[in-house]
Write a protein that holds these residues in place. Structure first.
Motif, PDB file in Angstrom:
ATOM      1  N   SER A  17       0.814  -1.017   0.201  1.00 35.07           N
ATOM      2  CA  SER A  17      -0.122   0.071   0.074  1.00 35.07           C
ATOM      3  C   SER A  17       0.920   1.183  -0.027  1.00 35.07           C
ATOM      4  O   SER A  17       1.804   1.435   0.819  1.00 35.07           O
ATOM      5  N   VAL A  18       0.629   2.119  -0.878  1.00 33.59           N
ATOM      6  CA  VAL A  18       1.394   3.264  -1.180  1.00 33.59           C
ATOM      7  C   VAL A  18       0.611   4.582  -1.342  1.00 33.59           C
ATOM      8  O   VAL A  18      -0.447   4.666  -1.728  1.00 33.59           O
ATOM      9  N   ALA A  19       0.927   5.483  -0.261  1.00 32.27           N
ATOM     10  CA  ALA A  19       0.180   7.046  -0.404  1.00 32.27           C
ATOM     11  C   ALA A  19       0.993   7.987  -0.889  1.00 32.27           C
ATOM     12  O   ALA A  19       2.278   8.141  -0.147  1.00 32.27           O
ATOM     13  N   ALA A  20       0.965   8.576  -1.593  1.00 31.53           N
ATOM     14  CA  ALA A  20       1.673   9.728  -2.362  1.00 31.53           C
ATOM     15  C   ALA A  20       0.882  10.928  -2.187  1.00 31.53           C
ATOM     16  O   ALA A  20      -0.363  11.155  -2.991  1.00 31.53           O
ATOM     17  N   GLU A  21       1.452  12.002  -1.571  1.00 31.49           N
ATOM     18  CA  GLU A  21       0.998  13.264  -1.745  1.00 31.49           C
ATOM     19  C   GLU A  21       1.419  14.163  -2.586  1.00 31.49           C
ATOM     20  O   GLU A  21       2.599  14.561  -2.429  1.00 31.49           O
ATOM     21  N   VAL A  22       0.761  14.773  -3.482  1.00 34.95           N
ATOM     22  CA  VAL A  22       1.174  15.722  -4.641  1.00 34.95           C
ATOM     23  C   VAL A  22      -0.014  16.897  -4.721  1.00 34.95           C
ATOM     24  O   VAL A  22      -0.781  16.829  -4.479  1.00 34.95           O
ATOM     25  N   GLN A  23       0.667  17.706  -5.435  1.00 38.92           N
ATOM     26  CA  GLN A  23      -0.123  18.794  -5.606  1.00 38.92           C
ATOM     27  C   GLN A  23      -0.602  19.107  -7.147  1.00 38.92           C
ATOM     28  O   GLN A  23      -1.633  19.149  -7.563  1.00 38.92           O
ATOM     29  N   ASP A  24       0.383  18.958  -8.156  1.00 45.58           N
ATOM     30  CA  ASP A  24       0.210  19.106  -9.580  1.00 45.58           C
ATOM     31  C   ASP A  24       1.181  18.254 -10.273  1.00 45.58           C
ATOM     32  O   ASP A  24       2.187  18.517 -11.064  1.00 45.58           O
ATOM     33  N   PRO A  25       0.969  16.706 -10.182  1.00 48.56           N
ATOM     34  CA  PRO A  25       1.903  16.031 -10.775  1.00 48.56           C
ATOM     35  C   PRO A  25       1.880  16.034 -12.226  1.00 48.56           C
ATOM     36  O   PRO A  25       1.087  16.121 -12.746  1.00 48.56           O
ATOM     37  N   ASP A  26       3.138  15.613 -12.862  1.00 47.39           N
ATOM     38  CA  ASP A  26       3.119  15.270 -14.472  1.00 47.39           C
ATOM     39  C   ASP A  26       2.650  13.942 -14.372  1.00 47.39           C
ATOM     40  O   ASP A  26       3.146  12.869 -13.949  1.00 47.39           O
ATOM     41  N   VAL A  27       1.642  13.674 -15.500  1.00 50.24           N
ATOM     42  CA  VAL A  27       0.994  12.631 -15.746  1.00 50.24           C
ATOM     43  C   VAL A  27       1.141  12.238 -17.120  1.00 50.24           C
ATOM     44  O   VAL A  27       0.882  12.844 -17.971  1.00 50.24           O
ATOM     45  N   ARG A  28       1.980  11.067 -17.483  1.00 52.80           N
ATOM     46  CA  ARG A  28       2.025  10.964 -18.994  1.00 52.80           C
ATOM     47  C   ARG A  28       2.305   9.192 -19.005  1.00 52.80           C
ATOM     48  O   ARG A  28       2.538   8.603 -18.165  1.00 52.80           O
ATOM     49  N   TRP A  29       2.033   8.892 -20.286  1.00 56.15           N
ATOM     50  CA  TRP A  29       2.202   7.336 -20.692  1.00 56.15           C
ATOM     51  C   TRP A  29       3.745   7.180 -21.067  1.00 56.15           C
ATOM     52  O   TRP A  29       4.411   8.333 -21.590  1.00 56.15           O
ATOM     53  N   GLU A  30       4.397   6.219 -20.736  1.00 61.16           N
ATOM     54  CA  GLU A  30       5.744   6.087 -20.959  1.00 61.16           C
ATOM     55  C   GLU A  30       5.910   5.698 -22.767  1.00 61.16           C
ATOM     56  O   GLU A  30       5.318   4.764 -22.913  1.00 61.16           O
ATOM     57  N   PRO A  31       6.934   6.695 -23.319  1.00 57.42           N
ATOM     58  CA  PRO A  31       6.883   6.469 -24.672  1.00 57.42           C
ATOM     59  C   PRO A  31       7.233   5.007 -25.226  1.00 57.42           C
ATOM     60  O   PRO A  31       6.838   4.518 -26.152  1.00 57.42           O
ATOM     61  N   ASP A  32       8.274   4.384 -24.355  1.00 64.22           N
ATOM     62  CA  ASP A  32       8.725   3.069 -24.939  1.00 64.22           C
ATOM     63  C   ASP A  32       7.833   1.956 -24.321  1.00 64.22           C
ATOM     64  O   ASP A  32       8.074   0.647 -24.814  1.00 64.22           O
ATOM     65  N   ALA A  33       6.832   2.115 -23.563  1.00 61.88           N
ATOM     66  CA  ALA A  33       6.030   1.109 -22.803  1.00 61.88           C
ATOM     67  C   ALA A  33       4.591   1.658 -22.920  1.00 61.88           C
ATOM     68  O   ALA A  33       4.312   2.286 -21.681  1.00 61.88           O
ATOM     69  N   PRO A  34       3.865   1.620 -23.822  1.00 58.38           N
ATOM     70  CA  PRO A  34       2.489   2.265 -23.817  1.00 58.38           C
ATOM     71  C   PRO A  34       1.487   1.920 -22.744  1.00 58.38           C
ATOM     72  O   PRO A  34       0.392   2.576 -22.270  1.00 58.38           O
ATOM     73  N   GLY A  35       1.746   0.678 -22.045  1.00 55.76           N
ATOM     74  CA  GLY A  35       0.792   0.248 -21.069  1.00 55.76           C
ATOM     75  C   GLY A  35       1.273   0.663 -19.669  1.00 55.76           C
ATOM     76  O   GLY A  35       0.591   0.198 -18.670  1.00 55.76           O
ATOM     77  N   VAL A  36       2.294   1.501 -19.746  1.00 60.21           N
ATOM     78  CA  VAL A  36       2.706   2.116 -18.338  1.00 60.21           C
ATOM     79  C   VAL A  36       2.561   3.655 -18.174  1.00 60.21           C
ATOM     80  O   VAL A  36       2.846   4.448 -19.007  1.00 60.21           O
ATOM     81  N   LEU A  37       1.635   3.871 -17.081  1.00 62.50           N
ATOM     82  CA  LEU A  37       1.451   5.377 -16.746  1.00 62.50           C
ATOM     83  C   LEU A  37       2.188   5.869 -15.742  1.00 62.50           C
ATOM     84  O   LEU A  37       2.587   5.222 -14.755  1.00 62.50           O
ATOM     85  N   ARG A  38       2.875   6.948 -15.829  1.00 58.33           N
ATOM     86  CA  ARG A  38       3.910   7.552 -14.917  1.00 58.33           C
ATOM     87  C   ARG A  38       3.190   8.857 -14.374  1.00 58.33           C
ATOM     88  O   ARG A  38       2.664   9.666 -14.974  1.00 58.33           O
ATOM     89  N   LEU A  39       3.118   9.097 -12.941  1.00 58.03           N
ATOM     90  CA  LEU A  39       2.805  10.077 -12.237  1.00 58.03           C
ATOM     91  C   LEU A  39       4.116  10.647 -11.553  1.00 58.03           C
ATOM     92  O   LEU A  39       4.824   9.833 -10.614  1.00 58.03           O
ATOM     93  N   VAL A  40       4.713  11.838 -11.637  1.00 54.92           N
ATOM     94  CA  VAL A  40       6.030  12.338 -11.149  1.00 54.92           C
ATOM     95  C   VAL A  40       5.843  13.704 -10.737  1.00 54.92           C
ATOM     96  O   VAL A  40       5.303  14.792 -11.424  1.00 54.92           O
ATOM     97  N   GLU A  41       6.246  13.821  -9.559  1.00 56.12           N
ATOM     98  CA  GLU A  41       6.323  15.134  -8.785  1.00 56.12           C
ATOM     99  C   GLU A  41       7.351  15.460  -7.806  1.00 56.12           C
ATOM    100  O   GLU A  41       7.417  14.443  -6.657  1.00 56.12           O
ATOM    101  N   GLY A  42       8.494  16.008  -7.777  1.00 56.32           N
ATOM    102  CA  GLY A  42       9.506  16.233  -6.826  1.00 56.32           C
ATOM    103  C   GLY A  42       9.897  14.761  -6.703  1.00 56.32           C
ATOM    104  O   GLY A  42      10.554  13.921  -7.338  1.00 56.32           O
ATOM    105  N   ALA A  43      10.132  14.113  -5.298  1.00 53.42           N
ATOM    106  CA  ALA A  43      10.566  12.717  -4.931  1.00 53.42           C
ATOM    107  C   ALA A  43       9.457  11.868  -5.342  1.00 53.42           C
ATOM    108  O   ALA A  43       9.964  10.546  -5.153  1.00 53.42           O
ATOM    109  N   VAL A  44       8.370  11.949  -5.741  1.00 55.43           N
ATOM    110  CA  VAL A  44       7.461  11.150  -5.930  1.00 55.43           C
ATOM    111  C   VAL A  44       7.444  10.551  -7.337  1.00 55.43           C
ATOM    112  O   VAL A  44       7.269  11.619  -8.336  1.00 55.43           O
TER     113      VAL A  44
END
Length: 74
Positions: A17-44
Motif C-alpha cells: 500500500s502506497v500513499a503519495a501526496e502531490v499537488q500538480d503531478p506530471d502525468v504521462r504514458w511512457e513512450p517506450d512502454a505504452p501500457g505504463v502510466l507515470r505520475l511524477v512530482e518532486g521525489a514522488v
C-alpha cells in the motif's frame, strides 16, 4: 510545494500500500512502454503498469468519471 511518499507494507503476501501526496503531478504514458502510466512530482515517481489496452481503457474511464470532492462547509 510539499511532496511525500509513504510506503506501508500490508499483512497480505505480495501486497503493498502506497500513499503519495502531490499537488500538480506530471502525468504521462511512457513512450517506450505504452501500457505504463507515470505520475511524477518532486521525489514522488509512481508507475502503473497495465496488462493490455482494455485495462488501460477501463482505468481511463474510471478516472474520467471521478469528480473532485465537495468543498468543506465553513
Amino acid at each position: 510545494m510539499s511532496t511525500a511518499l509513504r510506503i506501508l507494507p500490508t499483512l497480505e503476501m505480495g501486497s503493498l500500500s502506497v500513499a503519495a501526496e502531490v499537488q500538480d503531478p506530471d502525468v504521462r504514458w511512457e513512450p517506450d512502454a505504452p501500457g505504463v502510466l507515470r505520475l511524477v512530482e518532486g521525489a514522488v515517481d509512481v508507475s502503473l503498469s497495465f496488462p493490455d489496452r482494455a485495462a488501460v481503457a477501463r482505468f481511463c474511464r474510471r478516472v474520467g468519471a471521478l469528480r473532485p470532492p465537495p468543498a468543506p462547509r465553513s
